[in-house]
Write a protein that holds these residues in place. Structure first.
Motif, PDB file in Angstrom:
ATOM      1  N   TYR A 259      48.139  43.273  47.148  1.00 51.82           N
ATOM      2  CA  TYR A 259      47.327  41.914  47.037  1.00 51.82           C
ATOM      3  C   TYR A 259      48.663  40.775  46.565  1.00 51.82           C
ATOM      4  O   TYR A 259      49.563  40.648  45.866  1.00 51.82           O
ATOM      5  N   ARG A 260      48.126  39.970  47.196  1.00 53.02           N
ATOM      6  CA  ARG A 260      48.692  38.225  47.386  1.00 53.02           C
ATOM      7  C   ARG A 260      48.424  37.930  46.001  1.00 53.02           C
ATOM      8  O   ARG A 260      49.819  36.989  44.839  1.00 53.02           O
ATOM      9  N   HIS A 261      48.050  37.909  45.235  1.00 51.31           N
ATOM     10  CA  HIS A 261      47.390  37.461  43.647  1.00 51.31           C
ATOM     11  C   HIS A 261      46.490  37.978  43.358  1.00 51.31           C
ATOM     12  O   HIS A 261      45.136  38.579  44.345  1.00 51.31           O
ATOM     13  N   LYS A 265      42.975  40.149  44.424  1.00 54.49           N
ATOM     14  CA  LYS A 265      42.236  41.934  44.131  1.00 54.49           C
ATOM     15  C   LYS A 265      41.064  41.196  43.551  1.00 54.49           C
ATOM     16  O   LYS A 265      40.136  42.535  43.795  1.00 54.49           O
ATOM     17  N   GLU A 266      40.595  40.431  42.741  1.00 57.16           N
ATOM     18  CA  GLU A 266      39.494  40.520  42.128  1.00 57.16           C
ATOM     19  C   GLU A 266      38.080  40.462  42.813  1.00 57.16           C
ATOM     20  O   GLU A 266      37.325  40.808  42.626  1.00 57.16           O
ATOM     21  N   ILE A 267      38.341  39.363  43.795  1.00 56.04           N
ATOM     22  CA  ILE A 267      37.740  38.660  44.373  1.00 56.04           C
ATOM     23  C   ILE A 267      37.190  40.600  45.936  1.00 56.04           C
ATOM     24  O   ILE A 267      35.895  41.024  45.826  1.00 56.04           O
ATOM     25  N   PHE A 268      37.849  40.844  46.012  1.00 55.07           N
ATOM     26  CA  PHE A 268      37.667  42.733  46.989  1.00 55.07           C
ATOM     27  C   PHE A 268      37.662  43.607  45.775  1.00 55.07           C
ATOM     28  O   PHE A 268      37.177  44.618  46.473  1.00 55.07           O
ATOM     29  N   GLU A 269      37.713  43.380  44.548  1.00 60.22           N
ATOM     30  CA  GLU A 269      36.768  44.487  43.750  1.00 60.22           C
ATOM     31  C   GLU A 269      36.041  45.318  43.268  1.00 60.22           C
ATOM     32  O   GLU A 269      35.111  45.325  42.978  1.00 60.22           O
TER      33      GLU A 269
END
Length: 626
Positions: A259-261, A265-269
C-alpha cells in the motif's frame, strides 16, 4: 503521542533505542532524541524523522550501555531542537552548562500542571532554563534533590509534581541505572531475556523483538532499572511486586506492504478486522463482556451487571465519540435502554447527576486516552462503579481499570486518522446492544439469529463497498480543489456524517463540518454555494423522504451534491448531483458500510493534495495528555 524507550544493558543499546522510536512513530511526533551514558552523558536531537536521528547517532558515533530515547509531540514550546527531549540538567549557575558536564538526562510524556511555580523556585536557586518545556523543570528539580542516589532523588521529585507524567531518567554518576516513574501516562517495564538487560517503554510495541516479558506499572509507581535486576515502589514508596506478563507485540504488524500509506492499508483491512473482532462469537451472550483479572482469571459477571443497570453513559473522544453516538441509536431502539453520550474531556469538568444503576461505557482505540481515563475515574468517584470498555488493546490501562471489556481485534493501527478501529468499535457496540437486549428480555430468538447472520456477512459486504474505490477517486479530484465541505446525515447516519467530516479535515486540511440534515435550514444553508460540496449519506431508511427534501434545498441554492445512496433510493445522477450507489441496504448495521466510502474520499483527496496522510500536521495517534 510522545513515546519513551529506555534501557540498561551490558551491550551498546543505541540501536535498540532508535528502533524502539521507529516503532512508536505511528503515534505522531515533531522531534526526537536519544541520550546515553558514554563516560558522561551525551545526546542527539532532531526535529526531523527518526531516520535522521539514526544517521546522526551513526555519524557522531553515539554508543552507550545505558540510555533513554523519546519522540515528542509539542505541548509546551514550539517544535525546535532546544525543546526536544532528552533534556539535561548541568546544575545551578549561569555558567553551569559551559563549565560542567550534564548530570541528569530525562525524557517525559504528559503535562506538569505546576511547572510555572517550580520553574520560578528553581530559577531562584540559580538554575538556567534553555527550553520552554515543562519537562526541563523535572530535570532541574531532580538535580536539585540529587545526593548520590538517583532513585531517592526521583522519588522525592515526583512528590512535588502535579499533573500527568511518565518519565525515564539517567545520571552521569550512576552509569548502569535508569529510573522511571508514572502518573496518568503509561509506562511499562520490559524484562530482558537473558538477565543482562532491562527496558522501559511507553508502549510494548517499542520492545517488539527485544522482549515479550512485560510489567505494566501502576499509577504512582517508581522503578529502579539495572542490567540484571529491577525493583518497584508504589505511590507510598513501599516495595511492591507487579505481575510479569507475556505480551506479543509483533513488529510485522507495522509493515506497510503493497500500500501507499498505512491509512489506505487499514481501510482495506476492515473486512479482516471485522471478521477477527467477531471470531468466536457463536451467539449473543453477556458473557462476551465478562471482565478478566490481572492474573487472567474470570472477573466481574456481565450477566449480573446487565441485569442491574437501568441507563448507559458512554464516554469517549474524537472518532470513538462518534461511534458512541451511533451506538446510542442502537441501544435505545433495540435494547430500549436510555443512553447518554458525553465527550470525555467535557464530562469530567461539569456538574452531572450520577446514578449508581448506570453502566459507564468507555470507548478507546489505544486504551490510554488521558481524557477518557480521567472521565472514567470521575464517574467512579460519583458512585457509578459498573464499568465496561470497548478497546483495541487488551493490555491497556483502560481494560485494567474497567470491570467488563470487549476487545476489538483491529490489530495495530498506524495511521493517525482512525479507520478500522472505528468500524470494529461499531461492531463491538452492536454486540453490546444485543447482549443488553437479551439480558433485559428484549431480544427474540428470531431477531438474534437475524442480527448475527447480518454481522457475519459484514466482511463480504465491506469488500463490495471497497470495490467502489474508482468512483470515490473521481469524487476526490473535485474535492482536492475545494477548501470547505459540508456533510449531511439523518438519524443513525448523522454520526457517520460527523466521522466523514472529521476524516476529511484530519488528512486533507479542508475545513469540513457535519450537520443533521434537518438542521440545514437553521443556519448551514447560508454557506451553500457552487464552491461548497455537500456530501450526503442517504440509506433507504425511514428518513429517506425527509432527506430528499434536504437535498432539494441544496440544489435550489446552486449547491453541488455528492450522495452515497442505497440502490433502491431512486436518487439519480444529474447536473450538480453525483451519486454513488452502495451495493446493498444493510439496515441497522448500515453505518459500518457507509463510513468506508467517506474514509476513501478523505484518503484519496489527501493524496491529490499531497499532504502527509499518515502523520497529519499537529495531530498525534494516541492522545495521552489533556
Amino acid at each position: 503521542m510522545c513515546g519513551i524507550v529506555g534501557a540498561a544493558s551490558h551491550r551498546n543499546i543505541v540501536p535498540v533505542l532508535v528502533q524502539g522510536l521507529q516503532r512508536l512513530e505511528y503515534r505522531g511526533y515533531d522531534s526526537c532524541g536519544v541520550a546515553v551514558h558514554a563516560g558522561g552523558l551525551t545526546r542527539a536531537r532532531t526535529t526531523s524523522r527518526v531516520a535522521e536521528l539514526l544517521t546522526q547517532v551513526h555519524d557522531d558515533r553515539v554508543v552507550g550501555l545505558t540510555g533513554i530515547a523519546h519522540t515528542r509531540w509539542a505541548t509546551h514550546g514550539a517544535p525546535a531542537v532546544h525543546n526536544a527531549h532528552p533534556h539535561f540538567s548541568h546544575g545551578a549557575g549561569e555558567d553551569a552548562e559551559t563549565t560542567r558536564p550534564a548530570r541528569i538526562a530525562l525524557v517525559h510524556n504528559g503535562i506538569i500542571e505546576n511547572h510555572e511555580p517550580l520553574r520560578a523556585a528553581l530559577q531562584a536557586r540559580g538554575y538556567v532554563f534553555h527550553s520552554q518545556t515543562d519537562t526541563e523543570v523535572i530535570a532541574h528539580l531532580i538535580d536539585s534533590l540529587y545526593d548520590g542516589d538517583l532513585f531517592e532523588a526521583v522519588k522525592a521529585a515526583v512528590l512535588q509534581l502535579h499533573g500527568a507524567y511518565a518519565i525515564a531518567v539517567i545520571c552521569r554518576d550512576e552509569p548502569h541505572r535508569v529510573i522511571g516513574a508514572r502518573q496518568g501516562s503509561p509506562l511499562i517495564l520490559g524484562v530482558g531475556k537473558d538477565g543482562t538487560e532491562n527496558f522501559l517503554a511507553s508502549d510494548a510495541m517499542a520492545l517488539a523483538g527485544v522482549t515479550d516479558q512485560i510489567v505494566y506499572l501502576d499509577e504512582g509507581d517508581v522503578i529502579d532499572l539495572q542490567p540484571g535486576k529491577y525493583w518497584i515502589v508504589d505511590r507510598a514508596h513501599k516495595p511492591v511486586a507487579r505481575t510479569v506478563r507475556t505480551v506479543q507485540a509483533h513488529s510485522g504488524a507495522a509493515e506497510l506492504g503493497p500500500y501507499r500509506h498505512y491509512m489506505q492499508k487499514e481501510i482495506f483491512e476492515q473486512p479482516r478486522a471485522i471478521a477477527d473482532t467477531l471470531e468466536g462469537v457463536v451467539g449473543v451472550a453477556p458473557e462476551l463482556f465478562d471482565g478478566v483479572t490481572h492474573d487472567g482469571a474470570t472477573g466481574a459477571s456481565a450477566h449480573r451487571v446487565f441485569k442491574e443497570i437501568d441507563t448507559i453513559l458512554i464516554l469517549a473522544c474524537g472518532t470513538s465519540f462518534y461511534s458512541g453516538l451511533a451506538a446510542k441509536y442502537w441501544l435505545e431502539s433495540i435494547a430500549k435502554i436510555p443512553t447518554q453520550v458525553e465527550i470525555a474531556s467535557e464530562y469530567r469538568y461539569r456538574d452531572s447527576v450520577p446514578d449508581p444503576k448506570t453502566l459507564v461505557v468507555t470507548i478507546t482505540q489505544s486504551g490510554e486516552t488521558a481524557d477518557t481515563l480521567a472521565a472514567l475515574k470521575h464517574a467512579r468517584s460519583l458512585g457509578m462503579t459498573q464499568t465496561l470498555t470497548i478497546c483495541n488493546v487488551a493490555t491497556s490501562a483502560m481494560v485494567r481499570e474497567c470491570k467488563l471489556a470487549y476487545i476489538t481485534r483491529a490489530g495495530v493501527e498506524i495511521g493517525v486518522a482512525s479507520t478500522k478501529a472505528f468500524t470494529t468499535q461499531l461492531a463491538g457496540l452492536f454486540l453490546l446492544t444485543l447482549a443488553l437486549a437479551q439480558a433485559k428480555g428484549r431480544l427474540s430468538d428470531a431477531d438474534e439469529a437475524r442480527y448475527l447472520h447480518e454481522m457475519r456477512h459484514l466482511p463480504v459486504a465491506l469488500q463490495s463497498v471497497l470495490a467502489l474505490e474508482p468512483q470515490i477517486i473521481s469524487w476526490s479530484e473535485d474535492f482536492a480543489r475545494k477548501e470547505n465541505a459540508l456533510f449531511l446525515g439523518r438519524g443513525l447516519h448523522y454520526p457517520i456524517a460527523l466521522e466523514g467530516a472529521l476524516k476529511l479535515k484530519e488528512v486533507t486540511y479542508i475545513h469540513a463540518e457535519a450537520y443533521a440534515a434537518g438542521e440545514l435550514k437553521h443556519g448551514p444553508l447560508a454557506l451553500v454555494t457552487s464552491e461548497m460540496p455537500v456530501v450526503t449519506v442517504a440509506p433507504n431508511d425511514a428518513l429517506l423522504e425527509k432527506l430528499k427534501s434536504n437535498l432539494q434545498e441544496v440544489r435550489a441554492r446552486g449547491g453541488v451534491l455528492y450522495v452515497l445512496a442505497d440502490g433502491d433510493t431512486k436518487i439519480e445522477s444529474s447536473e450538480g448531483l453525483h451519486v454513488i450507489r452502495m451495493p446493498e441496504h444493510y439496515g441497522a448495521l448500515s453505518p459500518l458500510l457507509h463510513v468506508v466510502p467517506l474514509q476513501l474520499l478523505a484518503y484519496h483527496t489527501a493524496c491529490a493534495r499531497g499532504t502527509d496522510v499518515d502523520k497529519p500536521r499537529n495531530l498525534a495517534k494516541s492522545v495521552t495528555v489533556e
